[in-house]
Design a protein around this motif. Structure first.
Motif, PDB file in Angstrom:
ATOM      1  N   ASN A  20      13.763   0.901  -8.009  1.00 52.70           N
ATOM      2  CA  ASN A  20      12.986   1.396  -7.210  1.00 52.70           C
ATOM      3  C   ASN A  20      11.944   0.521  -6.508  1.00 52.70           C
ATOM      4  O   ASN A  20      11.661   0.254  -5.352  1.00 52.70           O
ATOM      5  CB  ASN A  20      12.198   2.502  -6.794  1.00 52.70           C
ATOM      6  CG  ASN A  20      10.876   3.073  -6.432  1.00 52.70           C
ATOM      7  OD1 ASN A  20      11.322   3.444  -4.753  1.00 52.70           O
ATOM      8  ND2 ASN A  20       9.781   3.096  -6.639  1.00 52.70           N
ATOM      9  N   VAL A  21      11.408  -0.436  -7.599  1.00 53.46           N
ATOM     10  CA  VAL A  21      10.152  -1.640  -7.884  1.00 53.46           C
ATOM     11  C   VAL A  21      11.811  -2.598  -7.249  1.00 53.46           C
ATOM     12  O   VAL A  21      10.372  -3.221  -6.244  1.00 53.46           O
ATOM     13  CB  VAL A  21      10.489  -2.011  -9.597  1.00 53.46           C
ATOM     14  CG1 VAL A  21       9.376  -2.982  -8.919  1.00 53.46           C
ATOM     15  CG2 VAL A  21       9.141  -1.076  -9.817  1.00 53.46           C
ATOM     16  N   ASN A  22      12.351  -2.988  -7.610  1.00 52.34           N
ATOM     17  CA  ASN A  22      13.347  -3.873  -7.127  1.00 52.34           C
ATOM     18  C   ASN A  22      13.672  -3.879  -5.825  1.00 52.34           C
ATOM     19  O   ASN A  22      13.813  -4.427  -4.474  1.00 52.34           O
ATOM     20  CB  ASN A  22      14.791  -4.193  -7.808  1.00 52.34           C
ATOM     21  CG  ASN A  22      15.418  -5.154  -7.461  1.00 52.34           C
ATOM     22  OD1 ASN A  22      16.675  -5.382  -6.902  1.00 52.34           O
ATOM     23  ND2 ASN A  22      14.945  -6.102  -7.863  1.00 52.34           N
ATOM     24  N   LYS A  83       3.864  -0.104 -17.003  1.00 55.94           N
ATOM     25  CA  LYS A  83       3.905  -1.687 -16.038  1.00 55.94           C
ATOM     26  C   LYS A  83       4.771  -1.951 -14.708  1.00 55.94           C
ATOM     27  O   LYS A  83       4.907  -2.601 -14.200  1.00 55.94           O
ATOM     28  CB  LYS A  83       4.535  -2.476 -17.475  1.00 55.94           C
ATOM     29  CG  LYS A  83       3.008  -2.501 -18.458  1.00 55.94           C
ATOM     30  CD  LYS A  83       2.220  -2.843 -18.640  1.00 55.94           C
ATOM     31  CE  LYS A  83       1.098  -3.202 -19.835  1.00 55.94           C
ATOM     32  NZ  LYS A  83      -0.465  -3.311 -19.432  1.00 55.94           N
ATOM     33  N   MET A  84       6.059  -1.594 -14.864  1.00 54.68           N
ATOM     34  CA  MET A  84       6.907  -1.076 -13.778  1.00 54.68           C
ATOM     35  C   MET A  84       6.180  -0.859 -12.576  1.00 54.68           C
ATOM     36  O   MET A  84       6.013  -1.288 -11.680  1.00 54.68           O
ATOM     37  CB  MET A  84       7.622  -1.063 -14.421  1.00 54.68           C
ATOM     38  CG  MET A  84       8.986  -1.428 -14.728  1.00 54.68           C
ATOM     39  SD  MET A  84      10.667  -1.098 -14.750  1.00 54.68           S
ATOM     40  CE  MET A  84      11.038   0.426 -15.130  1.00 54.68           C
ATOM     41  N   ASP A  85       5.375   0.133 -13.011  1.00 50.86           N
ATOM     42  CA  ASP A  85       4.409   0.700 -11.194  1.00 50.86           C
ATOM     43  C   ASP A  85       3.495   0.009 -10.915  1.00 50.86           C
ATOM     44  O   ASP A  85       3.216   0.347  -9.730  1.00 50.86           O
ATOM     45  CB  ASP A  85       3.697   2.126 -12.398  1.00 50.86           C
ATOM     46  CG  ASP A  85       3.313   3.308 -11.170  1.00 50.86           C
ATOM     47  OD1 ASP A  85       4.441   2.828 -10.040  1.00 50.86           O
ATOM     48  OD2 ASP A  85       2.256   3.662 -11.098  1.00 50.86           O
ATOM     49  N   ASP A  86       3.005  -0.575 -11.947  1.00 54.03           N
ATOM     50  CA  ASP A  86       1.605  -2.011 -11.791  1.00 54.03           C
ATOM     51  C   ASP A  86       2.999  -2.567 -10.781  1.00 54.03           C
ATOM     52  O   ASP A  86       1.706  -2.803  -9.697  1.00 54.03           O
ATOM     53  CB  ASP A  86       1.632  -2.585 -12.607  1.00 54.03           C
ATOM     54  CG  ASP A  86       0.693  -1.534 -13.644  1.00 54.03           C
ATOM     55  OD1 ASP A  86      -0.085  -0.654 -13.134  1.00 54.03           O
ATOM     56  OD2 ASP A  86       0.044  -2.296 -14.753  1.00 54.03           O
ATOM     57  N   VAL A  87       3.564  -3.301 -10.171  1.00 53.64           N
ATOM     58  CA  VAL A  87       4.684  -4.174  -9.723  1.00 53.64           C
ATOM     59  C   VAL A  87       4.614  -3.288  -8.326  1.00 53.64           C
ATOM     60  O   VAL A  87       4.187  -3.969  -7.392  1.00 53.64           O
ATOM     61  CB  VAL A  87       5.276  -4.646 -10.554  1.00 53.64           C
ATOM     62  CG1 VAL A  87       6.337  -5.346  -9.462  1.00 53.64           C
ATOM     63  CG2 VAL A  87       6.032  -4.942 -11.719  1.00 53.64           C
ATOM     64  N   ILE A  88       4.640  -1.817  -7.880  1.00 56.70           N
ATOM     65  CA  ILE A  88       5.127  -1.772  -6.678  1.00 56.70           C
ATOM     66  C   ILE A  88       3.996  -1.540  -6.433  1.00 56.70           C
ATOM     67  O   ILE A  88       3.993  -1.354  -5.111  1.00 56.70           O
ATOM     68  CB  ILE A  88       5.958  -0.475  -7.126  1.00 56.70           C
ATOM     69  CG1 ILE A  88       6.556  -0.261  -5.716  1.00 56.70           C
ATOM     70  CG2 ILE A  88       4.945   0.965  -7.381  1.00 56.70           C
ATOM     71  CD1 ILE A  88       7.680   0.743  -5.540  1.00 56.70           C
ATOM     72  N   ASP A  89       2.918  -0.845  -7.333  1.00 59.56           N
ATOM     73  CA  ASP A  89       1.665  -0.866  -6.859  1.00 59.56           C
ATOM     74  C   ASP A  89       1.041  -2.109  -6.412  1.00 59.56           C
ATOM     75  O   ASP A  89       0.432  -1.743  -4.938  1.00 59.56           O
ATOM     76  CB  ASP A  89       0.229  -0.525  -8.078  1.00 59.56           C
ATOM     77  CG  ASP A  89       0.756   0.994  -8.407  1.00 59.56           C
ATOM     78  OD1 ASP A  89       1.173   1.811  -7.599  1.00 59.56           O
ATOM     79  OD2 ASP A  89       0.132   1.866  -9.305  1.00 59.56           O
ATOM     80  N   GLY A  90       1.135  -3.325  -6.900  1.00 54.14           N
ATOM     81  CA  GLY A  90       0.525  -4.461  -6.844  1.00 54.14           C
ATOM     82  C   GLY A  90       1.158  -4.577  -4.856  1.00 54.14           C
ATOM     83  O   GLY A  90       0.872  -5.343  -3.938  1.00 54.14           O
ATOM     84  N   LEU A 184      -0.461 -11.835  -4.453  1.00 54.93           N
ATOM     85  CA  LEU A 184       0.525 -11.863  -4.787  1.00 54.93           C
ATOM     86  C   LEU A 184       1.031 -12.297  -6.193  1.00 54.93           C
ATOM     87  O   LEU A 184       1.348 -12.123  -7.097  1.00 54.93           O
ATOM     88  CB  LEU A 184       1.020 -12.908  -3.172  1.00 54.93           C
ATOM     89  CG  LEU A 184       1.652 -12.389  -2.579  1.00 54.93           C
ATOM     90  CD1 LEU A 184       1.548 -13.643  -1.619  1.00 54.93           C
ATOM     91  CD2 LEU A 184       2.563 -11.330  -2.547  1.00 54.93           C
ATOM     92  N   GLU A 185      -0.245 -13.156  -6.586  1.00 52.82           N
ATOM     93  CA  GLU A 185      -0.488 -13.425  -7.944  1.00 52.82           C
ATOM     94  C   GLU A 185      -0.519 -12.562  -8.812  1.00 52.82           C
ATOM     95  O   GLU A 185      -0.330 -13.170  -9.561  1.00 52.82           O
ATOM     96  CB  GLU A 185      -1.203 -14.654  -7.735  1.00 52.82           C
ATOM     97  CG  GLU A 185      -2.211 -15.102  -9.533  1.00 52.82           C
ATOM     98  CD  GLU A 185      -0.473 -15.944 -10.077  1.00 52.82           C
ATOM     99  OE1 GLU A 185      -0.816 -16.045 -11.459  1.00 52.82           O
ATOM    100  OE2 GLU A 185       0.403 -15.976  -9.589  1.00 52.82           O
ATOM    101  N   ASP A 186      -1.192 -11.433  -8.525  1.00 51.39           N
ATOM    102  CA  ASP A 186      -1.046 -10.718  -9.776  1.00 51.39           C
ATOM    103  C   ASP A 186      -0.050  -9.564  -9.506  1.00 51.39           C
ATOM    104  O   ASP A 186       0.784  -8.827 -10.713  1.00 51.39           O
ATOM    105  CB  ASP A 186      -2.301  -9.975  -8.402  1.00 51.39           C
ATOM    106  CG  ASP A 186      -4.088 -10.204  -9.272  1.00 51.39           C
ATOM    107  OD1 ASP A 186      -3.706 -11.004  -9.684  1.00 51.39           O
ATOM    108  OD2 ASP A 186      -4.996  -9.296  -7.872  1.00 51.39           O
ATOM    109  N   ILE A 187       0.489  -9.949  -8.081  1.00 56.31           N
ATOM    110  CA  ILE A 187       1.664  -9.071  -8.452  1.00 56.31           C
ATOM    111  C   ILE A 187       3.097  -9.788  -9.323  1.00 56.31           C
ATOM    112  O   ILE A 187       3.276  -9.105 -10.738  1.00 56.31           O
ATOM    113  CB  ILE A 187       2.817  -8.934  -7.878  1.00 56.31           C
ATOM    114  CG1 ILE A 187       1.943  -8.392  -6.160  1.00 56.31           C
ATOM    115  CG2 ILE A 187       4.208  -7.927  -7.620  1.00 56.31           C
ATOM    116  CD1 ILE A 187       2.394  -8.626  -5.002  1.00 56.31           C
ATOM    117  N   ALA A 188       3.158 -10.890  -9.431  1.00 62.75           N
ATOM    118  CA  ALA A 188       3.500 -12.189 -10.451  1.00 62.75           C
ATOM    119  C   ALA A 188       2.771 -11.851 -11.989  1.00 62.75           C
ATOM    120  O   ALA A 188       3.793 -11.745 -12.845  1.00 62.75           O
ATOM    121  CB  ALA A 188       3.407 -13.340 -10.237  1.00 62.75           C
TER     122      ALA A 188
END
Length: 206
Positions: A20-22, A83-90, A184-188
């Motif tokens: 889902n994140v991908n 941690k994966m959820d943080d990515v999609i939140d970002g 965007l840097e936060d997402i990385a």
């Protein structure tokens, strides 16, 4: 510790979260914003991905609460999911900021950021698939790649900030673009956190 018969349901749920994140990252990179009107559609779609991610994480937590046995430490499973959820939140926060600023100008720096974020989420999916097939040591190379992509994003942030202050004279636009670049840097960074979690799982279970 691992059953060889079939994919453990916890690993299957982690894979759903990763995919889902991908999918959200690919959508964010591929969607073409050419006007302010496009931003609303973009923001709504990414909010849907974020909401789906929350549902998947909630379902996994429910499973953890009901299960006596887990294939690896339950804290590792939970941390990987969060941690994966943080990515999609970002990614969703990125879209909401574009909408808040009515900013339809997706510049080269933003495209570069998103390119590396997409690559990072591709590697996350590959790593989680390896986890599901118990190939822990093979996960390591994907964690290394994710961390390398994060370093590339650090470079993009530095260069984009420098160019922003050179070319832009409007202080409001400087604030807006600076905020977007930092998001965007936060997402990385969130992707890097996933990589660190992958490495921890390898060390504790290999």
């Amino acid at each position: 510790m691992f059953s060889s018969k079939k994919t453990d349901p916890f690993f299957a749920e982690l894979l759903k979260i990763a995919e889902n994140v991908n999918e959200a990252a690919h959508y964010a990179e591929e969607f073409k914003i050419v006007s302010v009107a496009d931003i609303k559609e973009f923001s709504i779609k990414l909010k849907n991905y974020e909401t789906e991610g929350d549902k998947l994480v909630h379902g996994l937590i429910t499973m953890l609460n009901k299960s006596f046995m887990t294939p690896i430490e339950r804290d590792d499973i939970l941390e990987m999911a969060l941690k994966m959820d943080d990515v999609i939140d970002g990614i969703e926060h990125f879209s909401s900021k574009l909408e808040m600023y009515s900013l339809a100008e997706i510049d080269d720096s933003m495209r570069e950021f998103m390119g590396y974020i997409v690559k990072s989420t591709d590697e996350i999916v590959k790593a989680v698939k390896l986890l599901a097939t118990k190939k822990l040591q093979s996960m390591f190379e994907h964690a290394v790649l994710i961390k390398d992509y994060e370093r590339q994003c650090d470079e993009i942030l530095r260069s984009s900030m420098k160019q922003l202050f050179i070319r832009e004279k409007d202080p409001i636009r400087i604030i807006q673009f600076k905020d977007i670049y930092e998001e965007l840097e936060d997402i990385a960074n969130y992707c890097q956190d996933v990589a660190s979690t992958i490495e921890s799982i390898i060390m504790r279970n290999a």
